[in-house]
Design an enzyme around this catalytic site. Structure first.
Site, mmCIF file in Angstrom:
data_model
loop_
_atom_site.group_PDB
_atom_site.id
_atom_site.type_symbol
_atom_site.label_atom_id
_atom_site.label_comp_id
_atom_site.label_asym_id
_atom_site.label_seq_id
_atom_site.Cartn_x
_atom_site.Cartn_y
_atom_site.Cartn_z
ATOM 1 N N ASN A 229 -1.181 -10.589 43.115
ATOM 2 C CA ASN A 229 -2.219 -9.556 43.195
ATOM 3 C C ASN A 229 -2.724 -9.064 41.841
ATOM 4 O O ASN A 229 -3.908 -8.785 41.679
ATOM 5 C CB ASN A 229 -1.749 -8.394 44.077
ATOM 6 N N GLU B 220 10.900 -5.190 42.509
ATOM 7 C CA GLU B 220 9.735 -4.304 42.715
ATOM 8 C C GLU B 220 8.990 -4.834 43.924
ATOM 9 O O GLU B 220 8.367 -5.893 43.858
ATOM 10 C CB GLU B 220 8.813 -4.350 41.486
ATOM 11 N N CYS C 59 0.320 -2.941 45.234
ATOM 12 C CA CYS C 59 1.494 -2.401 45.925
ATOM 13 C C CYS C 59 1.408 -0.885 46.060
ATOM 14 O O CYS C 59 2.053 -0.304 46.919
ATOM 15 C CB CYS C 59 2.755 -2.794 45.176
ATOM 16 N N GLU D 254 11.526 -0.021 36.160
ATOM 17 C CA GLU D 254 11.077 -0.619 34.901
ATOM 18 C C GLU D 254 10.243 0.416 34.164
ATOM 19 O O GLU D 254 9.660 1.308 34.775
ATOM 20 C CB GLU D 254 10.323 -1.929 35.181
HETATM 21 P P1 NAD Z 1 5.878 -13.031 47.631
HETATM 22 O O1 NAD Z 1 7.177 -12.358 47.800
HETATM 23 O O2 NAD Z 1 5.407 -13.951 48.673
HETATM 24 O O3 NAD Z 1 5.863 -13.865 46.283
HETATM 25 C C1 NAD Z 1 6.134 -13.292 45.031
HETATM 26 C C2 NAD Z 1 6.652 -14.373 44.100
HETATM 27 O O4 NAD Z 1 7.911 -14.849 44.567
HETATM 28 C C3 NAD Z 1 5.755 -15.591 44.002
HETATM 29 O O5 NAD Z 1 5.774 -16.083 42.674
HETATM 30 C C4 NAD Z 1 6.430 -16.564 44.952
HETATM 31 O O6 NAD Z 1 6.151 -17.915 44.655
HETATM 32 C C5 NAD Z 1 7.884 -16.242 44.697
HETATM 33 N N1 NAD Z 1 8.800 -16.626 45.773
HETATM 34 C C6 NAD Z 1 8.541 -16.755 47.104
HETATM 35 N N2 NAD Z 1 9.640 -17.152 47.766
HETATM 36 C C7 NAD Z 1 10.634 -17.281 46.857
HETATM 37 C C8 NAD Z 1 12.010 -17.636 46.921
HETATM 38 N N3 NAD Z 1 12.578 -17.983 48.073
HETATM 39 N N4 NAD Z 1 12.727 -17.654 45.791
HETATM 40 C C9 NAD Z 1 12.164 -17.294 44.609
HETATM 41 N N5 NAD Z 1 10.880 -16.960 44.480
HETATM 42 C C10 NAD Z 1 10.107 -16.929 45.585
HETATM 43 O O7 NAD Z 1 4.827 -11.867 47.375
HETATM 44 P P2 NAD Z 1 3.249 -12.027 47.172
HETATM 45 O O8 NAD Z 1 2.651 -12.250 48.519
HETATM 46 O O9 NAD Z 1 2.954 -12.958 46.064
HETATM 47 O O10 NAD Z 1 2.864 -10.564 46.638
HETATM 48 C C11 NAD Z 1 2.554 -9.498 47.471
HETATM 49 C C12 NAD Z 1 3.739 -8.581 47.614
HETATM 50 O O11 NAD Z 1 4.159 -8.116 46.342
HETATM 51 C C13 NAD Z 1 3.413 -7.336 48.394
HETATM 52 O O12 NAD Z 1 4.468 -7.053 49.272
HETATM 53 C C14 NAD Z 1 3.303 -6.260 47.332
HETATM 54 O O13 NAD Z 1 3.520 -4.947 47.758
HETATM 55 C C15 NAD Z 1 4.335 -6.698 46.368
HETATM 56 N N6 NAD Z 1 4.101 -6.093 45.062
HETATM 57 C C16 NAD Z 1 4.963 -5.141 44.579
HETATM 58 C C17 NAD Z 1 4.738 -4.532 43.352
HETATM 59 C C18 NAD Z 1 5.660 -3.487 42.794
HETATM 60 O O14 NAD Z 1 5.620 -3.261 41.587
HETATM 61 N N7 NAD Z 1 6.482 -2.829 43.586
HETATM 62 C C19 NAD Z 1 3.629 -4.929 42.602
HETATM 63 C C20 NAD Z 1 2.770 -5.891 43.116
HETATM 64 C C21 NAD Z 1 3.029 -6.472 44.334
#
Ligand code: NAD
Length: 488
Positions: free
Chosen positions: A156, A254, A288, A469
């Site tokens: 995102n 996060e 997020c 963080e």
């Molecule tokens: P996601 O969990 O699908 O993917 C995030 C990352 O993890 C990607 O690089 C993905 O390739 C990797 N990943 C996926 N499966 C994995 C595994 N089994 N092992 C290791 N890595 C793996 O999330 P997304 O759809 O890319 O992002 C959206 C989500 O992120 C939303 O839930 C959003 O709220 C959250 N988010 C949180 C914050 C925060 O700071 N709290 C900030 C931005 C986004």
């Protein structure tokens, strides 16, 4: 088609200071056209192994540099990214679907600032010292970088969130293997091209592109990566926690949110309405920290709703590269369908969709007909227990509901599994403090949204994460502390 007319962009992994091709690739789409325009390495164990090896080899020299030497390199990297700000912004907008305006004013400036901020903060940490005169001892703490840090980021805010991890990790003296989201890898690859010029030694920053299941999991399971900083969904975090448990890895997580905005009847609506529109719909609602449950006190409920919906209808959806556009494309076809399905579910449950999806028509420019667009959508009369009020939607959809009392709204706001960010709107200072203290939320913004001081902790409670963080928090996460006792 247009995509075939243009040559595809082909990314390569960046390992030990060199770009290396991969044996297989993943297609990456331009969300605003629906065309494949880029190929991303589909890395696995082998590539991760090479990257970890390079990071391990670079660790002794990098970790023994002074904070000042590292700080100068981080500042140089910040300058180089800033020099190419427009190219980075264009790339981020094309790759992610976000508006060019958002990329220019938020994503890339923040990526630059992440490096500048940690270049500065690393110079100012002190450690503790205590004296035990009765037994002739002094105790002090010493902090050292941990080793190879595994960094995993979402789609995102691609460069923004990746640099929020890389900057503190390397400022502290760690070396890193980063894995950006397979859907948004371009700006990380562009950044790799600047590392040598900035003076980052080979192997200090390695970037391995690919899917979470393959590349991400290989990194999480690698025995020589003692810490993982992850930003993404709660579901993925659970998987990472399981996979890293046998190695006792240090984790920073996060995760998602279901963030409430609480609007009391003494709120200044002239501030609250435009800010709550932004907190609901900025970056297509794909932040997020975005608001997705708006609780409005009964006395001003209908006025709020009328004004909020009228303003939401003014948000212009269209080609992200048009600087007058407010809402770009969502990340993928699958994600768009998922977000739309929440609106349908709410309707089926008897909620009222006041504007947007299924209510208003969306006229798109000819080149964007196959893009993943959606109008800002406002839903009212949704039950607290419905999935629209409980689950993270992560799109331009927000629910508005009425409340009567302070106690009631706190209980309802807290009644979700998440606890990331909340906003409170009131001109009563006492109430603002009371409510902020009682909300289960890592961040509470009152009478504003998304104003951050990077010195202070960032992170969520409950299913929104583990750890924080920020200047001091990142320093603690990315270093190992030791207590040393000296008897004289
Ligand atoms: P996601 O969990 O699908 O993917 C995030 C990352 O993890 C990607 O690089 C993905 O390739 C990797 N990943 C996926 N499966 C994995 C595994 N089994 N092992 C290791 N890595 C793996 O999330 P997304 O759809 O890319 O992002 C959206 C989500 O992120 C939303 O839930 C959003 O709220 C959250 N988010 C949180 C914050 C925060 O700071 N709290 C900030 C931005 C986004």
């Amino acid at each position: 088609t247009m995509a075939h007319a243009e040559a595809l962009l082909v990314l390569e992994n960046f390992i030990a200071g060199k770009f290396v091709p991969c044996s297989s690739y993943i297609d990456s789409y331009n969300p605003s056209t629906g065309d494949v325009y880029c190929r991303v390495p589909d890395s696995g164990k082998e590539e991760v192994e090479a990257a970890v090896k390079a990071a391990k080899a670079a660790f002794p020299i990098w970790s023994s540099k002074s904070p000042l030497e590292r700080s100068q390199i981080l500042n140089k990297l910040a300058d180089l990214i800033e020099h190419d700000l427009e190219a980075f912004a264009q790339a981020e907008s094309k790759d992610q679907g976000k508006t060019i305006t958002f990329a220019r004013t938020v994503d890339i400036p923040r990526a630059v600032y992440n490096f500048r901020f940690f270049a500065s903060s690393i110079l100012h940490h002190t450690t503790e010292c205590t004296e035990m005169a009765s037994v002739g001892c002094v105790h002090y703490t010493s902090r050292a970088p941990v080793g190879v840090a595994g960094l995993i980021s979402p789609w995102n805010l691609p460069l923004y969130l990746l640099t929020w991890k890389i900057a503190p990790a390397i400022a502290c003296g760690n070396t890193v293997v980063a894995k950006p989201s397979e859907m948004t890898s371009v700006t990380a690859w562009m950044m790799c091209k600047l590392l040598e010029k900035a003076g980052v030694p080979h192997g200090v920053v390695n970037v391995v592109f690919g899917t979470g299941a393959k590349a991400g999991e290989a990194l999480v399971c690698h025995p020589d990566v003692p810490l993982i900083s992850f930003t993404g969904s709660t579901l993925t975090a659970q998987r990472i926690t399981e996979k890293s448990a046998p190695h006792c890895k240090r984790l920073s997580l996060e995760l998602g949110g279901k963030n409430p905005a609480i609007v009391f009847d003494d709120a200044d609506l002239s501030q609250c309405i435009p800010t709550t529109l932004r907190s609901s719909f900025a970056n297509q609602g794909e932040i997020c920290l975005c608001t997705s449950r708006i609780f409005v006190q009964r006395g001003i409920y209908s006025e709020f709703l009328k004004r909020f919906v009228a303003e939401a209808k003014k948000w212009k959806v269209g080609n992200p590269s048009d600087p007058t556009v407010d809402v770009g494309a969502l990340i993928s076809k699958e994600h768009l369908e998922k977000v739309r399905s929440y609106v349908k579910k709410a309707q089926a449950e008897g909620a009222r969709v006041l504007c947007g999806e299924g209510v208003d028509s969306l006229a798109l420019p000819t080149g964007n007909q196959k893009g993943y667009f959606m109008l800002p959508t406002v839903i009212a009369e949704v039950k607290d227990e419905s999935s629209c009020m409980q689950e993270e939607i992560f799109g331009p959809v927000t629910c508005v509901v009425a409340f009567d009392t302070e106690d009631e709204v706190i209980e309802r706001a807290n009644d979700v599994k998440y606890g990331l960010a909340a906003t409170v709107w009131s001109s009563n200072v006492g109430r603002v403090h009371r409510v902020a203290r009682r909300l289960q939320s890592g961040l509470v913004w009152t009478n504003c949204w998304l104003i951050r001081d990077l010195n202070l902790p960032f992170g969520g409670m409950k299913a929104s994460g583990i750890g924080r963080e920020g200047a001091k928090d990142s320093y603690e996460f990315f270093t190992e502390v030791k207590t040393i006792t000296i008897k004289h």
